[in-house]
Design a protein around this motif. Structure first.
Motif, mmCIF file in Angstrom:
data_model
loop_
_atom_site.group_PDB
_atom_site.id
_atom_site.type_symbol
_atom_site.label_atom_id
_atom_site.label_comp_id
_atom_site.label_asym_id
_atom_site.label_seq_id
_atom_site.Cartn_x
_atom_site.Cartn_y
_atom_site.Cartn_z
ATOM 1 N N TYR A 298 0.879 -1.284 0.280
ATOM 2 C CA TYR A 298 -0.287 -0.036 0.305
ATOM 3 C C TYR A 298 0.967 1.769 0.125
ATOM 4 C CZ TYR A 298 -3.504 -3.887 1.281
ATOM 5 O OH TYR A 298 -4.347 -4.622 1.895
ATOM 6 N N THR A 325 -5.491 2.665 3.768
ATOM 7 C CA THR A 325 -6.523 2.110 3.173
ATOM 8 C C THR A 325 -7.750 2.838 2.962
ATOM 9 O OG1 THR A 325 -8.079 0.450 4.669
ATOM 10 C CG2 THR A 325 -6.101 -0.574 3.336
ATOM 11 N N ASP A 329 -7.666 1.417 7.795
ATOM 12 C CA ASP A 329 -6.430 0.856 8.139
ATOM 13 C C ASP A 329 -5.449 1.603 8.283
ATOM 14 O OD1 ASP A 329 -7.381 -1.759 8.375
ATOM 15 O OD2 ASP A 329 -7.404 -2.378 6.727
ATOM 16 N N GLY A 380 -4.924 -8.909 0.129
ATOM 17 C CA GLY A 380 -5.769 -6.871 0.142
ATOM 18 C C GLY A 380 -6.595 -7.262 -1.060
ATOM 19 N N ASN A 384 -8.790 -0.320 -2.483
ATOM 20 C CA ASN A 384 -8.836 -0.088 -1.241
ATOM 21 C C ASN A 384 -7.375 0.217 -0.496
ATOM 22 O OD1 ASN A 384 -9.595 0.164 1.420
ATOM 23 N ND2 ASN A 384 -9.749 -1.637 2.582
ATOM 24 N N GLY A 385 -7.911 1.392 -0.930
ATOM 25 C CA GLY A 385 -6.587 2.953 -1.102
ATOM 26 C C GLY A 385 -5.691 3.296 -2.249
ATOM 27 N N THR A 387 -3.320 1.584 -4.582
ATOM 28 C CA THR A 387 -3.193 0.120 -4.353
ATOM 29 C C THR A 387 -2.569 -0.789 -6.293
ATOM 30 O OG1 THR A 387 -5.663 -0.997 -5.210
ATOM 31 C CG2 THR A 387 -4.888 -0.960 -3.324
#
Length: 441
Positions: A298, A325, A329, A380, A384-385, A387
């Motif tokens: 990430y 994220t 996170d 993962g 979501n972030g 990536t």
């Protein structure tokens, strides 16, 4: 007429026929000369053609400018083309109150084409000059206006002016309209870097932040200390049928020092590398079973001190929090779990750090610093972030509309065939992301 006169007339007629027969047996050159002298239609046409060619040569080369003068709704996406028949172009000048127009000559200077699309709703005057071999010069002018589109798209860039980002940071573009002609838009994107960089564009229609997103990522992490300048020559580009860009987007930002975190859900430790050297080795606690911290490479997104975190059975302000994220996170201070850190996973999915360690990392972190989580039973999730580093280089190239790599340097960027690139010698995890990093263990 008496008899003697009739005989003389007959003799003259026979003589004329004899002369005509003799002329037919002469040389080809004589035949043409005689035919021309006698007004032969075919010979006259040949003579006229020769005269026309001579006149054309004296008139100079024929210069053609597209769009033609007087056009009021010229398509800006096709740019300007200038050609010279019977000569070579010696100069092309474009005058406009809009964005400056640059262009290049083809081999032999028989034609010229503008580099980028033209602005929408803008007036242009093109003055082109060409020279024939005999020195004859022709100048041609075209004055026209580009169309005003019924629909437009705008583009925003995430990066801020002269802000500093981590070595994993992609250029992130948000488009206000769904882009269907991605190749046309990609050709309009230029990247200049203070140090040589190889990278690629990647298109994402499901990014959740805009109808279409595009990301430029280096093949490996950016060299620390690189200055990046981006120019999107999007004014006049048709991104979808009838939908045109209407502005040029520019931005300059910096890549700072290399700060890379590697956290293991199995050893319960994280290593922090600064400028390629191990600087810290701290105990951590990651997500407990069922709330596992997901694997993947990430990037840090943002940081805040403190962050209000809420969930089933808890609501508290957490100091020294660095997010990686979108779902929430963080690397953060967890003073309440110091006893478990280094031994057991007890968090709700975040990476718990001792207070002193969380503060140090918080002060080091900028958006775009790589964080790799490994050893988790949870894979993962793409998007979501940030990536982009989930993908290998070959996978990332497939996201380019042109399926080409980008070579960038101080003079700008060019698209190149990936097969022509030098081999990649970068080593994970300090120079590039580990292969298959988002996979569950």
């Amino acid at each position: 007429m008496n008899g003697i006169g009739k005989r003389l007339a007959l003799v003259c007629a026979v003589g004329a026929l004899t002369l005509a027969a003799a002329a037919c047996t002469g040389s080809g050159a004589s035949t043409v000369k005689s035919a021309a002298a006698n007004g032969s239609p075919s010979a006259g046409a040949a003579a006229a053609g020769a005269s026309a060619k001579a006149a054309a040569a004296k008139a100079g080369p024929v210069v053609t400018i597209t769009p033609a003068s007087g056009a009021i709704s010229a398509d800006p996406s096709t740019g300007i083309t200038v050609t010279a028949a019977g000569g070579t172009l010696t100069g092309v000048v474009v005058r406009t109150p809009g964005d400056p127009v640059t262009g290049s000559y083809a081999a032999g200077r028989a034609s010229w084409h503008s580099t980028w699309a033209l602005d929408v709703s803008q007036s242009y005057t093109v003055i082109a000059t060409a020279r024939a071999r005999d020195g004859t010069i022709t100048t041609s002018t075209s004055a026209f206006r580009t169309l005003t589109p019924a629909a437009t798209f705008s583009t925003e860039i995430f990066e801020g002016y002269q802000q500093t980002y981590g070595v994993g940071m992609p250029i992130i573009l948000y488009f206000s309209h769904s882009i269907t002609d991605k190749a046309a838009v990609e050709r309009a994107l230029q990247v200049a870097t203070s140090k040589p960089v190889i990278g690629s564009w990647y298109w994402d229609d499901n990014c959740g932040m805009a109808p279409t997103c595009a990301y430029f990522r280096p093949r490996d992490y950016w060299p620390a200390g690189t200055t990046v300048s981006f120019t999107g020559h999007l004014n006049g580009v048709e991104g979808a049928p009838g939908v045109y860009g209407y502005h040029t987007l520019t931005q300059t930002f910096d890549i700072g020092q290399s700060v890379i975190a590697i956290g293991s859900t199995q050893t319960h430790y994280t290593q922090i590398y600064v400028d390629g050297k191990l600087a810290y080795n701290w105990p951590i606690s990651t997500g407990r079973p069922g709330l596992d911290t997901p694997d993947g490479s990430y990037l840090t997104i943002e940081k805040e001190n403190p962050v209000l975190m809420t969930g089933p059975g808890y609501s508290l302000e957490v100091p020294w929090s660095v997010r990686f994220t979108f779902s929430g996170d963080y690397y953060h201070d967890a003073y309440w779990s110091v006893g478990e850190q280094g031994y057991e996973n007890v968090s709700h999915g975040c990476v718990n750090l001792p207070p002193y360690a969380a503060e140090i990392y918080y002060n080091l972190a900028v958006p775009g610093d790589p964080i790799t989580i490994k050893g988790s039973p949870l894979a993962g999730t793409w998007d979501n972030g940030w990536t982009m580093w989930f993908l290998s280089w070959s996978q990332y190239l497939k996201g380019s509309a042109l399926h080409e790599a980008v070579e960038a340097g101080p003079g700008g960027s060019t698209f190149v065939n990936p097969a022509t690139l030098p081999p990649d010698t970068a080593k994970a995890p300090l120079q590039t992301a580990p292969a298959g990093n988002a996979n569950a263990v």
